[in-house]
Write a protein that holds these residues in place. Structure first.
Motif, PDB file in Angstrom:
ATOM      1  N   LEU A  18      -0.049   8.239 -12.794  1.00  0.00           N
ATOM      2  CA  LEU A  18       1.620   8.362 -12.222  1.00  0.00           C
ATOM      3  C   LEU A  18       1.767   9.659 -11.547  1.00  0.00           C
ATOM      4  N   LYS A  19       2.247   9.727 -10.330  1.00  0.00           N
ATOM      5  CA  LYS A  19       2.908  10.962  -9.732  1.00  0.00           C
ATOM      6  C   LYS A  19       3.967  11.538 -10.430  1.00  0.00           C
ATOM      7  N   LEU A  49      -1.498   8.729  -7.899  1.00  0.00           N
ATOM      8  CA  LEU A  49      -2.323   9.758  -7.454  1.00  0.00           C
ATOM      9  C   LEU A  49      -3.607   9.301  -6.219  1.00  0.00           C
ATOM     10  N   SER A  50      -3.660   9.617  -5.306  1.00  0.00           N
ATOM     11  CA  SER A  50      -4.832   9.268  -4.603  1.00  0.00           C
ATOM     12  C   SER A  50      -6.149   9.758  -5.233  1.00  0.00           C
ATOM     13  N   ASP A 104       0.935  -1.216   0.181  1.00  0.00           N
ATOM     14  CA  ASP A 104       0.173  -0.034   0.153  1.00  0.00           C
ATOM     15  C   ASP A 104       0.929   1.364  -0.018  1.00  0.00           C
ATOM     16  N   TYR A 105       1.924   1.322   0.681  1.00  0.00           N
ATOM     17  CA  TYR A 105       2.955   2.430   0.903  1.00  0.00           C
ATOM     18  C   TYR A 105       3.503   2.625  -0.690  1.00  0.00           C
ATOM     19  N   ALA A 106       3.881   1.741  -1.145  1.00  0.00           N
ATOM     20  CA  ALA A 106       4.600   1.870  -2.606  1.00  0.00           C
ATOM     21  C   ALA A 106       3.367   2.168  -3.728  1.00  0.00           C
ATOM     22  N   VAL A 107       2.206   1.819  -3.479  1.00  0.00           N
ATOM     23  CA  VAL A 107       1.412   2.150  -4.442  1.00  0.00           C
ATOM     24  C   VAL A 107       0.753   3.762  -4.255  1.00  0.00           C
ATOM     25  N   ASP A 108       1.005   4.168  -2.855  1.00  0.00           N
ATOM     26  CA  ASP A 108       0.619   5.526  -2.640  1.00  0.00           C
ATOM     27  C   ASP A 108       1.671   6.303  -3.077  1.00  0.00           C
ATOM     28  N   ARG A 109       2.769   5.766  -2.898  1.00  0.00           N
ATOM     29  CA  ARG A 109       3.994   6.705  -3.631  1.00  0.00           C
ATOM     30  C   ARG A 109       4.132   6.741  -4.948  1.00  0.00           C
TER      31      ARG A 109
END
Length: 106
Positions: free
Chosen positions: A77-78, A38-39, A30-35
């Motif tokens: 993608l951020k 975009l939420s 979840d942390y990797a996906v959050d980084r």
């Protein structure tokens, strides 16, 4: 039969050690996906839209690449947003520097 075991499998899985199941920590993924993406709140803030179809139109209008997941949510993608907002165009090509061949023939 032990509690919690699989009733159809009587021997351990050949690629697993014992009967332990190997899992990836959901907090880690979840942390990797959050980084990486975009939420949903960031997507609403970026597009100014609540509905997915309107968000897609806004992203297309802004030239932002996006994908749709199987559940219908949008993925952006951020890193792509950061590049666009920093003023770096994704289509910019590096100009190759070559010697002035005509100066050698003079």
């Amino acid at each position: 039969m032990p509690t919690g075991s699989n009733p159809t499998r009587t021997t351990p899985h050949p690629r697993r050690k014992g009967n332990k199941r190997q899992r990836v920590s959901s907090a880690c993924t979840d942390y990797a996906v959050d980084r990486m993406f975009l939420s949903s709140e960031e997507l609403i803030e970026l597009t100014g839209k609540q509905q997915r179809s309107a968000q897609m139109r806004a992203l297309r209008y802004m030239g932002i690449e996006h994908k749709t997941r199987a559940d219908g949510t949008l993925v952006v993608l951020k890193s792509h947003i950061e590049k666009l907002l920093d003023g770096v165009s994704p289509d910019v090509r590096v100009k190759r520097v070559e010697p002035n061949w005509e100066a050698l023939n003079a």
